[in-house]
Design a protein around this motif. Sequence first.
Motif, PDB file in Angstrom:
ATOM      1  N   ASP A 216       1.980   1.515  -3.086  1.00 36.07           N
ATOM      2  CA  ASP A 216       0.794   1.426  -3.932  1.00 36.07           C
ATOM      3  C   ASP A 216       1.116   0.727  -5.252  1.00 36.07           C
ATOM      4  O   ASP A 216       0.878   1.257  -6.330  1.00 36.07           O
ATOM      5  CB  ASP A 216       0.171   2.795  -4.163  1.00 36.07           C
ATOM      6  CG  ASP A 216      -1.255   2.677  -4.703  1.00 36.07           C
ATOM      7  OD1 ASP A 216      -1.880   1.609  -4.520  1.00 36.07           O
ATOM      8  OD2 ASP A 216      -1.738   3.640  -5.324  1.00 36.07           O
TER       9      ASP A 216
ATOM     10  N   GLY B  31       0.813  -1.211   0.000  1.00 35.71           N
ATOM     11  CA  GLY B  31       0.000   0.000   0.000  1.00 35.71           C
ATOM     12  C   GLY B  31       0.845   1.258   0.000  1.00 35.71           C
ATOM     13  O   GLY B  31       2.059   1.235   0.197  1.00 35.71           O
ATOM     14  N   GLY B  32       0.198   2.365  -0.214  1.00 36.03           N
ATOM     15  CA  GLY B  32       0.878   3.653  -0.292  1.00 36.03           C
ATOM     16  C   GLY B  32       1.392   4.138   1.047  1.00 36.03           C
ATOM     17  O   GLY B  32       0.817   3.855   2.100  1.00 36.03           O
TER      18      GLY B  32
END
Length: 159
Positions: free
Chosen positions: A98, A82-83
């Motif tokens: 991401d 994920g970011g």
Amino acid sequence: LEIESVYRVTDNLDFSTSLAFTDAELTESIPDLPQPSGVLGVTEGERLPGTPQFTMSNAIAYTRALSDDTMLRLRLDHQYVGGSYNAFTEASALEMGDFSVVNFSGGIDFNDTRIDLFVKNIGNSDGVTNANFDLGLDTIRAAWRVPPRSVGIVVRQSF
């Protein structure tokens, strides 16, 4: 919070998955911590740099005996990161994460020999895994990316 599961679909086929949610934040303020943006200090509750809130990995693996001394192995795996940001102050931070990466490996074991074929990063993802504001000069920004697609063969022999 982390959840991991392995499911044996058949005697030869396994599926595994792992999901993680991380809520990493400061538990107290640090008033004198300089930020790349020029802001001085960070406050309690700010998200920790470089920590994605969500990650996931999945794999499907198949193994099968082709004969008494020969085994086939196939594996497809996926990872999602994920970011996140590389600094506390998101407005001036570099974004990381991401991205997804998919890999494949397959091989045959026979007697004392093992031959493997692999394809790493099948989709040629160029996700940013780490970022830095400067390397000694205020204007330079650096980013480290997922290695590009690679294909290879590995042969191992036991003696």
